[in-house]
Write an enzyme that holds these catalytic residues in place. Structure first.
Site, short mmCIF file in Angstrom:
data_model
loop_
_atom_site.label_atom_id
_atom_site.label_comp_id
_atom_site.label_asym_id
_atom_site.label_seq_id
_atom_site.Cartn_x
_atom_site.Cartn_y
_atom_site.Cartn_z
N LEU A 66 0.80 -1.14 0.07
CA LEU A 66 -0.19 -0.04 -0.18
C LEU A 66 0.89 1.08 0.11
O LEU A 66 1.36 1.70 1.00
CB LEU A 66 -0.90 0.14 1.29
CG LEU A 66 -1.93 1.19 1.51
CD1 LEU A 66 -2.79 1.11 0.37
CD2 LEU A 66 -2.57 1.11 2.50
N ALA A 67 1.08 1.63 -1.21
CA ALA A 67 1.97 2.78 -1.50
C ALA A 67 1.17 4.22 -0.81
O ALA A 67 0.09 4.49 -1.30
CB ALA A 67 2.45 3.07 -2.88
N HIS A 68 1.90 5.17 -0.01
CA HIS A 68 1.37 6.28 0.07
C HIS A 68 2.18 7.24 0.94
O HIS A 68 3.43 6.99 0.98
CB HIS A 68 0.39 6.06 1.25
CG HIS A 68 0.75 5.28 2.57
ND1 HIS A 68 1.39 4.06 2.57
CD2 HIS A 68 1.01 6.01 3.76
CE1 HIS A 68 1.57 3.79 3.85
NE2 HIS A 68 1.48 4.99 4.49
N SER A 69 1.96 8.48 0.82
CA SER A 69 2.81 9.52 1.61
C SER A 69 1.85 10.28 2.44
O SER A 69 0.69 10.19 2.38
CB SER A 69 3.83 10.10 0.60
OG SER A 69 4.69 10.95 1.34
N LEU A 105 -2.47 5.19 -2.34
CA LEU A 105 -3.39 5.90 -1.74
C LEU A 105 -2.86 7.33 -1.71
O LEU A 105 -1.73 7.78 -1.07
CB LEU A 105 -3.52 5.56 -0.17
CG LEU A 105 -4.55 6.28 0.61
CD1 LEU A 105 -5.89 6.50 0.15
CD2 LEU A 105 -4.27 5.75 2.00
#
Length: 282
Positions: A66-69, A105
């Site tokens: 789940l890639a996000h920042s 996300l």
């Protein structure tokens, strides 16, 4: 709060994509967000930097990242994307590599996406529904498997909670009393922290699964589970009973003065059940 049906569409789904490494896999997911106007390219690079700085904690379940920042000016609205890779790729997470599914996300605030993450957690915890994602032939198949086509993943949440609890369902203390009475247990501060690099993505995922376990125990009214980032966690640790997080984030946190339980599979109620039993000596 936004549901998956509001955050995903056929235009944000890419199937059987080629990627040379984990950075390219994240870029593919980020480009989908850019193409719909949810983010600028700067957000994609921020997702990559997050992994470079905090390690591969975004790989929260076997084969799933789940890639996000953090939200910033490069995020125009909350959105998600879905990429299935043609070939598995190692992100550096020994427990959950290699990765075949990458979702990105982008959160415009700290709360709008929580319902969507709760629904996604239910999908990934269900082996049958996860298999549908792996075998999907069309974008519409992906939306159907995620429940984002109106099928309503929430309808199965109670069943998923029961089926995910394969590690013993009787706490011996949660049926009515809600008391943490083991003689060797430390008096509870009634707070658990789930921690990730930004406090908005994987920590919310972990919070959701932990709350499902506590609900099954009958302890929901006795413990507050709060998702937070690494910086805030260091300051708040002393006010909590313990921290639940990934191995990579645990290394980043270092010694914080309270117990830190490393969770490998953020969708596994069994693993989190076992961690909570260790914390509260039940």
């Amino acid at each position: 709060m936004s549901q998956l049906s509001e955050l995903l569409s056929p235009s944000t789904i890419l199937l059987d994509a080629d990627a040379a490494d984990w950075r390219e896999a994240i870029r593919l997911s980020g480009e989908l967000l850019v193409s719909t106007g949810a983010t600028d390219p700067a957000y994609t690079e921020a997702m990559i930097r997050t992994v470079e700085e905090h390690g591969p904690y975004i790989v929260i379940a076997p084969g799933f990242a789940l890639a996000h920042s953090r939200p910033d000016e490069s995020v125009h609205r909350t959105g998600m994307s879905f990429v299935r890779l043609a070939e598995p790729i190692a992100f550096g997470n020994a427990a959950n590599d290699p990765v075949t599914l990458v979702m990105a996300l982008a959160a415009a605030d700290s709360s709008a996406h929580r319902e969507a993450l709760a629904a996604l957690a239910g999908v990934l915890a269900d082996p049958a529904r996860r298999s549908l994602l792996d075998a999907a032939r069309t974008r519409e198949d992906v939306l159907a498997a995620l429940g984002a086509d109106g099928a309503g993943p929430g309808k199965r949440s109670a069943e998923d909670s029961r089926s995910g609890a394969e590690a013993g369902t009787d706490t011996g203390s949660g049926s009515g009393s809600g008391a943490m009475v083991d003689a060797d247990a430390v008096p509870s501060k009634k707070l658990l922290l789930t921690v990730c690099g930004n406090g908005l993505g994987t920590s919310l995922f972990l919070k959701n699964t932990a709350e499902q376990v506590l609900e099954r125990w009958g302890w929901s009214s006795h413990l507050d589970v709060q998702a937070t980032d690494t910086i805030s966690a260091k300051g708040r640790a002393k006010d909590s009973d313990a921290i639940l997080t990934s191995g990579a984030i645990a290394d980043t946190l270092g010694e914080v003065g309270v117990r830190v339980e490393v969770i490998e599979n953020f969708t596994s109620q069994a693993e989190i059940d076992a961690a909570l039993r260790r914390i509260y000596a039940v």
